[in-house]
Design an enzyme around this catalytic site. Structure first.
Site, PDB file in Angstrom:
ATOM      1  N   TYR A 154       0.839  -1.199   0.000  1.00  0.00           N
ATOM      2  CA  TYR A 154       0.000   0.000   0.000  1.00  0.00           C
ATOM      3  C   TYR A 154       0.873   1.248   0.000  1.00  0.00           C
ATOM      4  O   TYR A 154       0.669   2.164  -0.796  1.00  0.00           O
ATOM      5  CB  TYR A 154      -0.931  -0.015   1.224  1.00  0.00           C
ATOM      6  CG  TYR A 154      -1.805   1.202   1.320  1.00  0.00           C
ATOM      7  CD1 TYR A 154      -2.930   1.342   0.510  1.00  0.00           C
ATOM      8  CD2 TYR A 154      -1.518   2.218   2.226  1.00  0.00           C
ATOM      9  CE1 TYR A 154      -3.734   2.463   0.596  1.00  0.00           C
ATOM     10  CE2 TYR A 154      -2.309   3.335   2.319  1.00  0.00           C
ATOM     11  CZ  TYR A 154      -3.422   3.467   1.501  1.00  0.00           C
ATOM     12  OH  TYR A 154      -4.202   4.596   1.585  1.00  0.00           O
ATOM     13  N   GLU A 205     -11.173   4.492   4.824  1.00  0.00           N
ATOM     14  CA  GLU A 205     -10.735   5.413   5.880  1.00  0.00           C
ATOM     15  C   GLU A 205     -11.788   5.509   6.978  1.00  0.00           C
ATOM     16  O   GLU A 205     -11.451   5.528   8.158  1.00  0.00           O
ATOM     17  CB  GLU A 205     -10.425   6.802   5.303  1.00  0.00           C
ATOM     18  CG  GLU A 205      -9.201   6.863   4.426  1.00  0.00           C
ATOM     19  CD  GLU A 205      -7.890   6.536   5.128  1.00  0.00           C
ATOM     20  OE1 GLU A 205      -7.829   6.554   6.379  1.00  0.00           O
ATOM     21  OE2 GLU A 205      -6.905   6.260   4.429  1.00  0.00           O
ATOM     22  N   TRP A 245      -4.857   0.306  10.670  1.00  0.00           N
ATOM     23  CA  TRP A 245      -4.916   0.329   9.209  1.00  0.00           C
ATOM     24  C   TRP A 245      -4.575  -1.038   8.615  1.00  0.00           C
ATOM     25  O   TRP A 245      -5.138  -1.442   7.598  1.00  0.00           O
ATOM     26  CB  TRP A 245      -3.995   1.410   8.647  1.00  0.00           C
ATOM     27  CG  TRP A 245      -4.066   1.517   7.167  1.00  0.00           C
ATOM     28  CD1 TRP A 245      -3.079   1.255   6.267  1.00  0.00           C
ATOM     29  CD2 TRP A 245      -5.212   1.902   6.380  1.00  0.00           C
ATOM     30  NE1 TRP A 245      -3.523   1.456   4.987  1.00  0.00           N
ATOM     31  CE2 TRP A 245      -4.842   1.851   5.028  1.00  0.00           C
ATOM     32  CE3 TRP A 245      -6.520   2.270   6.693  1.00  0.00           C
ATOM     33  CZ2 TRP A 245      -5.715   2.152   3.994  1.00  0.00           C
ATOM     34  CZ3 TRP A 245      -7.387   2.578   5.660  1.00  0.00           C
ATOM     35  CH2 TRP A 245      -6.984   2.516   4.324  1.00  0.00           C
TER      36      TRP A 245
END
Length: 184
Positions: free
Chosen positions: A23, A45, A53
């Protein structure tokens, strides 16, 4: 020198097949023009709020499957049966507020598309804004968005600087891709 607490520093220490590393190196901070991909980033998000995350990245494919590849037109018309299906899907974050926000935000993006042509055009229309103004705009426009969600969404899609440290190997790639934050 990249500070040890910076995402870029942490990413350099990860194996090449780690989801956070992938990512960081290929997605984070690069410009996005596709509305469905922008929607996906916003929803990921939102779902990360209060969580790690890495967990969201591990569940990303499950999210894509559960939300019809983040097809805005499909998600905007989800009904109670879809809500129930999502709230019973162990592969995603089963939070009623976040699920409802996803559907509501898809509906809102359809309205933005009618007025501006696309979600991306709406973002471009308001660019550049300082983070405080972006946050006000997002809170007024979308559900379940605050300062951190708005900041991370805008950094991850190239609208705000800061995704990568200037000494990060990926920084120059991001700059070369022409993110919106380079244009004032």
């Amino acid at each position: 020198m990249i500070p040890e607490n910076h995402y870029c520093h942490k990413a350099t220490l990860l194996p090449h097949d780690n989801l956070d590393k992938i990512y960081h190196d290929t997605v984070y901070g690069f410009p996005v023009e596709d509305d469905n991909e922008l929607f996906e980033r916003l929803i990921l998000e939102i779902n990360q709020a209060g969580l790690n995350w890495s967990l969201i990245l591990k569940k990303q494919e499950n999210f894509r499957e559960a939300f019809d590849q983040f097809d805005i037109h499909k998600v905007a018309f989800y009904d109670d049966a879809d809500r129930d299906r999502l709230l019973n899907n162990a592969g995603i974050i089963r939070n009623k507020l976040k699920v409802n926000a996803t559907i509501s935000n898809a509906q809102q993006i359809l309205e933005l598309q009618k007025e501006y042509g696309s979600f991306a055009d709406w973002l471009d229309h308001h660019h550049p804004l300082p983070l405080k103004e972006w946050t006000k705009l997002f809170k007024k426009t979308f559900k379940f968005t605050g300062g951190e969600i708005t900041k991370e969404f805008l950094m991850s899609t190239g609208y705000l600087a800061g995704a990568h440290h200037k000494e990060c190997a990926v920084y120059q790639e991001v700059v070369g891709s022409g993110p919106a934050w380079l244009t004032k």
